[in-house]
Design a protein around this motif. Structure first.
Motif, PDB file in Angstrom:
ATOM      1  N   HIS A  49      47.832  25.581  31.213  1.00 15.44           N
ATOM      2  CA  HIS A  49      49.063  26.097  31.800  1.00 15.44           C
ATOM      3  C   HIS A  49      48.945  26.341  33.303  1.00 15.44           C
ATOM      4  N   GLY A  50      47.758  26.067  33.874  1.00 18.49           N
ATOM      5  CA  GLY A  50      47.564  26.172  35.314  1.00 18.49           C
ATOM      6  C   GLY A  50      47.627  27.588  35.847  1.00 18.49           C
ATOM      7  N   LEU A  51      47.066  28.557  35.088  1.00 14.09           N
ATOM      8  CA  LEU A  51      47.129  29.955  35.506  1.00 14.09           C
ATOM      9  C   LEU A  51      45.747  30.586  35.557  1.00 14.09           C
ATOM     10  N   VAL A  52      45.596  31.543  36.463  1.00 20.57           N
ATOM     11  CA  VAL A  52      44.411  32.391  36.526  1.00 20.57           C
ATOM     12  C   VAL A  52      44.897  33.816  36.295  1.00 20.57           C
ATOM     13  N   CYS A  53      44.210  34.542  35.406  1.00 19.83           N
ATOM     14  CA  CYS A  53      44.573  35.915  35.107  1.00 19.83           C
ATOM     15  C   CYS A  53      43.366  36.805  35.356  1.00 19.83           C
ATOM     16  N   TYR A  54      43.567  37.879  36.111  1.00 18.46           N
ATOM     17  CA  TYR A  54      42.508  38.831  36.441  1.00 18.46           C
ATOM     18  C   TYR A  54      42.807  40.151  35.736  1.00 18.46           C
ATOM     19  N   LYS A  55      41.815  40.692  35.049  1.00 16.82           N
ATOM     20  CA  LYS A  55      41.948  42.004  34.394  1.00 16.82           C
ATOM     21  C   LYS A  55      40.805  42.883  34.875  1.00 16.82           C
ATOM     22  N   PRO A  56      41.110  43.851  35.766  1.00 18.82           N
ATOM     23  CA  PRO A  56      40.057  44.734  36.281  1.00 18.82           C
ATOM     24  C   PRO A  56      39.584  45.723  35.222  1.00 18.82           C
ATOM     25  N   ASP A  57      38.347  46.173  35.395  1.00 17.10           N
ATOM     26  CA  ASP A  57      37.757  47.153  34.502  1.00 17.10           C
ATOM     27  C   ASP A  57      38.506  48.478  34.586  1.00 17.10           C
ATOM     28  N   ASN A  58      38.660  49.120  33.449  1.00 14.43           N
ATOM     29  CA  ASN A  58      39.252  50.461  33.354  1.00 14.43           C
ATOM     30  C   ASN A  58      40.677  50.542  33.887  1.00 14.43           C
ATOM     31  N   GLN A  59      41.438  49.464  33.812  1.00  9.23           N
ATOM     32  CA  GLN A  59      42.833  49.492  34.242  1.00  9.23           C
ATOM     33  C   GLN A  59      43.681  48.790  33.214  1.00  9.23           C
ATOM     34  N   ASN A  60      44.885  49.278  33.045  1.00  6.20           N
ATOM     35  CA  ASN A  60      45.837  48.629  32.145  1.00  6.20           C
ATOM     36  C   ASN A  60      46.760  47.733  32.949  1.00  6.20           C
ATOM     37  N   THR A  61      46.154  46.859  33.743  1.00  4.99           N
ATOM     38  CA  THR A  61      46.899  45.968  34.618  1.00  4.99           C
ATOM     39  C   THR A  61      46.245  44.598  34.609  1.00  4.99           C
ATOM     40  N   CYS A  62      47.069  43.561  34.629  1.00  5.78           N
ATOM     41  CA  CYS A  62      46.591  42.185  34.800  1.00  5.78           C
ATOM     42  C   CYS A  62      47.330  41.584  35.988  1.00  5.78           C
ATOM     43  N   PHE A  63      46.660  40.652  36.662  1.00  5.28           N
ATOM     44  CA  PHE A  63      47.248  39.970  37.808  1.00  5.28           C
ATOM     45  C   PHE A  63      47.204  38.470  37.556  1.00  5.28           C
ATOM     46  N   LEU A  64      48.325  37.794  37.787  1.00  2.00           N
ATOM     47  CA  LEU A  64      48.446  36.352  37.553  1.00  2.00           C
ATOM     48  C   LEU A  64      48.631  35.602  38.859  1.00  2.00           C
ATOM     49  N   ARG A  65      48.119  34.382  38.880  1.00  3.00           N
ATOM     50  CA  ARG A  65      48.455  33.450  39.966  1.00  3.00           C
ATOM     51  C   ARG A  65      48.307  32.040  39.425  1.00  3.00           C
ATOM     52  N   LYS A  66      48.937  31.107  40.121  1.00  2.00           N
ATOM     53  CA  LYS A  66      48.830  29.701  39.729  1.00  2.00           C
ATOM     54  C   LYS A  66      47.496  29.136  40.205  1.00  2.00           C
ATOM     55  N   MET A  67      46.906  28.252  39.392  1.00  2.00           N
ATOM     56  CA  MET A  67      45.648  27.612  39.779  1.00  2.00           C
ATOM     57  C   MET A  67      45.900  26.642  40.916  1.00  2.00           C
ATOM     58  N   GLU A  68      44.898  26.541  41.799  1.00  2.12           N
ATOM     59  CA  GLU A  68      44.946  25.597  42.907  1.00  2.12           C
ATOM     60  C   GLU A  68      43.847  24.560  42.707  1.00  2.12           C
ATOM     61  N   GLY A  69      43.823  23.555  43.555  1.00  2.00           N
ATOM     62  CA  GLY A  69      42.832  22.484  43.438  1.00  2.00           C
ATOM     63  C   GLY A  69      41.405  22.992  43.403  1.00  2.00           C
ATOM     64  N   SER A  70      41.087  23.970  44.247  1.00  2.00           N
ATOM     65  CA  SER A  70      39.719  24.504  44.279  1.00  2.00           C
ATOM     66  C   SER A  70      39.375  25.209  42.971  1.00  2.00           C
ATOM     67  N   ASP A  71      40.368  25.822  42.333  1.00  2.00           N
ATOM     68  CA  ASP A  71      40.119  26.470  41.035  1.00  2.00           C
ATOM     69  C   ASP A  71      39.721  25.433  39.989  1.00  2.00           C
ATOM     70  N   TYR A  72      40.446  24.311  39.976  1.00  2.00           N
ATOM     71  CA  TYR A  72      40.116  23.256  39.016  1.00  2.00           C
ATOM     72  C   TYR A  72      38.712  22.712  39.268  1.00  2.00           C
ATOM     73  N   ASP A  73      38.348  22.533  40.544  1.00  2.00           N
ATOM     74  CA  ASP A  73      37.001  22.047  40.876  1.00  2.00           C
ATOM     75  C   ASP A  73      35.937  23.020  40.388  1.00  2.00           C
ATOM     76  N   ASN A  74      36.131  24.316  40.656  1.00  2.00           N
ATOM     77  CA  ASN A  74      35.159  25.318  40.247  1.00  2.00           C
ATOM     78  C   ASN A  74      35.048  25.413  38.731  1.00  2.00           C
ATOM     79  N   VAL A  75      36.176  25.386  38.047  1.00  2.00           N
ATOM     80  CA  VAL A  75      36.164  25.473  36.590  1.00  2.00           C
ATOM     81  C   VAL A  75      35.492  24.241  35.994  1.00  2.00           C
ATOM     82  N   ASN A  76      35.719  23.087  36.592  1.00  2.00           N
ATOM     83  CA  ASN A  76      35.055  21.870  36.096  1.00  2.00           C
ATOM     84  C   ASN A  76      33.541  21.963  36.252  1.00  2.00           C
ATOM     85  N   SER A  77      33.059  22.685  37.278  1.00  2.00           N
ATOM     86  CA  SER A  77      31.613  22.850  37.411  1.00  2.00           C
ATOM     87  C   SER A  77      31.069  23.678  36.241  1.00  2.00           C
ATOM     88  N   LEU A  78      31.848  24.652  35.758  1.00  2.00           N
ATOM     89  CA  LEU A  78      31.439  25.408  34.570  1.00  2.00           C
ATOM     90  C   LEU A  78      31.465  24.528  33.327  1.00  2.00           C
TER      91      LEU A  78
END
Length: 167
Positions: A49-78
């Motif tokens: 779905h082309g999304l990155v979601c961040y969930k910080p420790d000890n918080q009831n909050t999530c942050f969303l953003r759209k994936m960019e080219g560098s995100d796809y490159d980094n994830v492919n390395s994993l």
């Protein structure tokens, strides 16, 4: 599914542990970053779905953003590391390339969790979810919410910091 564990130093030289759960079937990678103080934050890369979601420790909050080219490159390395069946590796501070990324929370951008895809719904259940956008960095009047270092096998570490933008 496969778990890859990464050990890398943060900006101060203190080591933190990161594990990545690779789910090839759903094109999702979930990274858990644990600091020396035993605080864990989660970053979910939903490639389908082309999304990155961040969930910080000890918080009831999530942050969303759209994936960019560098995100796809980094994830492919994993993905490539998990293909090699590597369970654990260390990144040395002098071998890594680091950069900081600032994301501002968009005012009035709270998301109805029921509209999100299953992996993000599961991570953010009973949490407030907000869209973010890339920003130049926090101004003096802005409150930094939290920062998290994410390292990838390609020897790239990203420090992501969140803060609220004024209305």
């Amino acid at each position: 599914m496969q778990v890859v564990r990464i050990t890398a130093p943060d900006h101060s030289g203190t080591f933190f542990n990161q594990s990545a759960l690779v789910d090839r079937h759903n094109n999702v990678i979930t990274c858990s970053v644990t600091s020396q103080a035993n605080h864990s934050s989660t970053v979910l890369f939903d490639m389908k779905h082309g999304l990155v979601c961040y969930k910080p420790d000890n918080q009831n909050t999530c942050f969303l953003r759209k994936m960019e080219g560098s995100d796809y490159d980094n994830v492919n390395s994993l993905l490539n590391v998990s293909l090699q069946q590597v369970n654990q590796f260390w990144l040395m501070g002098n071998e890594t390339h680091r950069h900081s990324e600032y994301l501002g929370v968009i005012a009035g951008s709270q998301v109805d969790t029921s509209t999100l895809q299953k992996p993000i719904q599961d991570l953010c259940q009973q949490s407030s979810v907000y869209w973010t956008k890339r920003a130049d960095g926090p101004g003096r009047q802005r409150l930094i919410y939290f920062c998290i270092d994410i390292c990838f096998p390609s020897n790239i570490c990203v420090s992501v910091c969140f803060y609220y933008l004024p209305e």
